[in-house]
Design a protein around this motif. Sequence first.
Motif, short mmCIF file in Angstrom:
data_model
loop_
_atom_site.label_atom_id
_atom_site.label_comp_id
_atom_site.label_asym_id
_atom_site.label_seq_id
_atom_site.Cartn_x
_atom_site.Cartn_y
_atom_site.Cartn_z
N VAL A 425 17.16 25.83 -16.31
CA VAL A 425 16.63 26.45 -16.57
C VAL A 425 15.53 26.60 -17.52
N VAL A 429 11.43 26.12 -18.72
CA VAL A 429 10.84 26.72 -19.33
C VAL A 429 10.14 25.87 -20.32
N SER A 432 7.32 23.62 -19.30
CA SER A 432 6.85 24.06 -18.77
C SER A 432 5.70 24.21 -20.04
N LEU A 448 7.79 24.96 -13.13
CA LEU A 448 8.52 26.16 -12.31
C LEU A 448 9.28 26.78 -11.43
N LEU A 464 13.59 33.12 -17.15
CA LEU A 464 13.03 32.31 -16.39
C LEU A 464 11.08 32.82 -16.13
N TRP A 467 8.75 33.88 -19.36
CA TRP A 467 8.08 33.27 -19.81
C TRP A 467 7.40 33.16 -18.24
N TRP A 468 7.28 32.97 -17.75
CA TRP A 468 6.78 32.60 -16.27
C TRP A 468 5.08 34.28 -16.58
#
Length: 918
Positions: A425, A429, A432, A448, A464, A467-468
């Motif tokens: 992860v 991240v 991404s 992701l 995760l 950030w998403w």
Amino acid sequence: MVMTGTDSREVRAPEAKKPRGRVVGRNAELHSIVDALLAGSSVLLSGGHGMGKTFLADAVDRTLRASGVQALRVRGTTGGAGHPLHALKAALGLGHTSLAEQAVIVEATKALNRGRGTTERPPVIIVDDIQLLDGESADWIARLVYARRVALLATLSPHPRGSRSEGITEAMTLANSLWIEGHADRIDLAPLSDEHVTELILELTEQRRLDLATVTSIQLRSAGIPLLVRELTVDAQHGSGTPETTDPFIRSGTGPSTRILDLISQHLDSLSNEQLHGLALLGRIDRVSHRRAMQLLGAADLQVLFNQELVTRGPGRDGLLRADPLRADAAGTLADPVRLQEMSRAIALHMIRDVVAGERLSACESLFLASHWLDDAGIEEVVATHGADAVLAVLLPAAAKANSCGLFSLGVSLARAALGLEPSVPAAVQLSIALALQGRVREAVAALERIEGLRADGRESNMLLRWWTFLTTWITADFAAAQSLAERAAAWHPQDPAFAAEVEMTTLSHTIPRMDWAGGAVNGERIARDESVHLSTRIRAAGIGAVGHAFLGNFSRAQGLLGLARTLNRSTRTSGRENRGMAVYTSLTEAFIAVTVSDDIRTLSDELREWMREALEDHELAFLVYLGLIAANVEDLRGNLPAAEGELRGVEARFPANDVSVWRGWTRAEHARVLAELGDGPAAAGLLTEANGAAVAAAPWLRYLSDRAEMHIRAATGDASGASDMALRIAEAQGAGSPVIRSRALYDAFWNGAPAEDVREGIAAAAAATDSELLRVMARHVAAVAERDGAALDEVANSFAGLQMFVHAAEAARTATEMHIEKGMRMAALASRSACSEYEAAAQGQLLEGRRAESRIATLTHRESEIAHLAAKGLSNRQIASTLFLSVRTVESHLYQARAKLGAASRRDLAAIFEVSE
């Protein structure tokens, strides 16, 4: 051996030394120097290269000539240092003759007497770089000074340690003796203060205002040396390139210009070859531990760099060492690339061995080491030698640091290398982030999605999800995708109430771009006050709740939530887990509220400068972008539109070329609005077209900013009626859920010509639903115009000025003047007209007159006045607390109240107010 690592002696950075004698900067003492010379006294101008000694000596020479005094100009040169009386012969036009010394003295005396005229004052000799004179010329001039036969003005550079000829040593000794024995005054040209650097930059950039980030960068890189300020300013005005490749204000990528290199190379002349290469490498790493620097250079060489202030120790417990960035860049340009590569390999080997042994590198050390692997041996070879775990321990923080610096291509490479070693992860991240900020949004989301099922624990789930959430909120504005994410995330850790609150933050984060102020206020406050939730989640929720309350007009509750966030963050410090990021988040949330809702900017200036300095020192690109937006709004609210446009232009330049985020749309909408207010309607319209992309259609917040920009464009193009109609539509649409937005939109309609009678009731009701002083002043402005009440308008103007809204204050005073004239109140009209002139001057950045400062100072309590006086003298809050035996927080509270009452945005404003009143 360079890479010794065996000398365990502690090398200490010396305390800063105070210059002896009088201290001046730039031309501040020009006339006093001229007066001293005309009175027969001698003066030494001392300072390092680039401090402006020659400029000041030239100015003195011109002033003397204007007074009828012809000084003898003597120039010391390295080439002539070994030739007896070379300098004097050159000054007298005698060339390389074989004249005896006595003949030269006779000719010199005649020349000097010709410059005396009919007065009895002694002749004047001006010597440039007296330390470079040949020994006999220096001795001859010194004898004349001792006998008071001449008045001497000499520039003196403290010569760097290193190889020096005997003649130069003798000349320098003689010059210092003149001062020590009282035969000459010495003026040490001190580096310019940050404020003087800013003033010089403004003088050099009349046509193109530089943004605060660039100005702060010049302050940091120039070290206050005037010539460096000039050259860096020229480079900034003509610079180009994206932040990732050539922006020197994010991370040095191209090295200094040839002019700057020539200017500062003299500072490096005294360094040995190893010291020069060590300085260059320390600059490339940026921040290193003391132990690492010792591995690189050894105690003796490192001490030399400390003594010459080429390397300094940073604040804090870590005490990381930093090389002077500009001089390190110059050293890198002068260094041998092959030798630098050899040293890089050696220090890289030290680093990876330390990682294997369990040591944790700094983020900058990790970035240096990982970049070295990519450029040199390759990561595969390192993995084969030292193992994948050690390499991953370097790659992940290196990728994060690359992204924070805006080096997104490097961030992609490092994150992909980490994923190649072990899918995780943290690596996904960082990949991404790098992809999203390059505008490659689909790839960012895909990275992701591929890793969603590989979450190892709650910490990775949090990483995760956060950030998403940011990606869907502030880059894609895809609220449907965010809702889907929240539904999936709810099943990740169903028995963990703390994680359930984190999932709820996904929806809560969208309340700002969706303008759901009530939802943000209620749910943000609920989560913030829930003691079962993780502290960092509570702090973030408090910030969102504060924004919601602010847009609802509940500023006191907003401040209460921000106070709660600070309290929670302090509790993390007491347990040894200081979270600087959360402290910054809270402060910037307060700044966002100040510039977008409350318009209370009275305490922001100092904080902005401090944050900008931190962001530049840490190479935080995203931080710089956000601060630039804040700075632009501060200047806009002050009525300084050219400065606001300069800030927004600087922010635009820092976005990657393909950036498609909400932030970019936000910046362009604001830039279009400011351009329209400056009268450039076509440019504003073109920029607004670029801003109106998919994110604007999806995010009501951007739609609101775009509509405001369109309103100003209509006003700029002469369509006042259309601008007023647009403002009324904003009041009905986006203002429906926010009395703050409704009040401001109705005031915009009034400003653009809507009859005061038509908007009076609406703005009064909206403003009454808030506890905003500004909005109530706006409502009073509309009411006073509707009632044709000049006295009420005078009060409104004064209230606007107290809030630093000088453009609005001037307009209210101008209207009051007209109304007083209509009623035949001549004296009242004159007073209003005078106040209007003052407010207009203040809107251009000038200070109000002393009589208004006196009236405001009279409103201070004894303690507020005491603290404000000390702050005006330049003392920090901590120094004031120590002086008055108070806590720092008490000082901050009293100083805030004093600055609010005085309308002072900074310590500089305080200094000006107290100076004009005393």
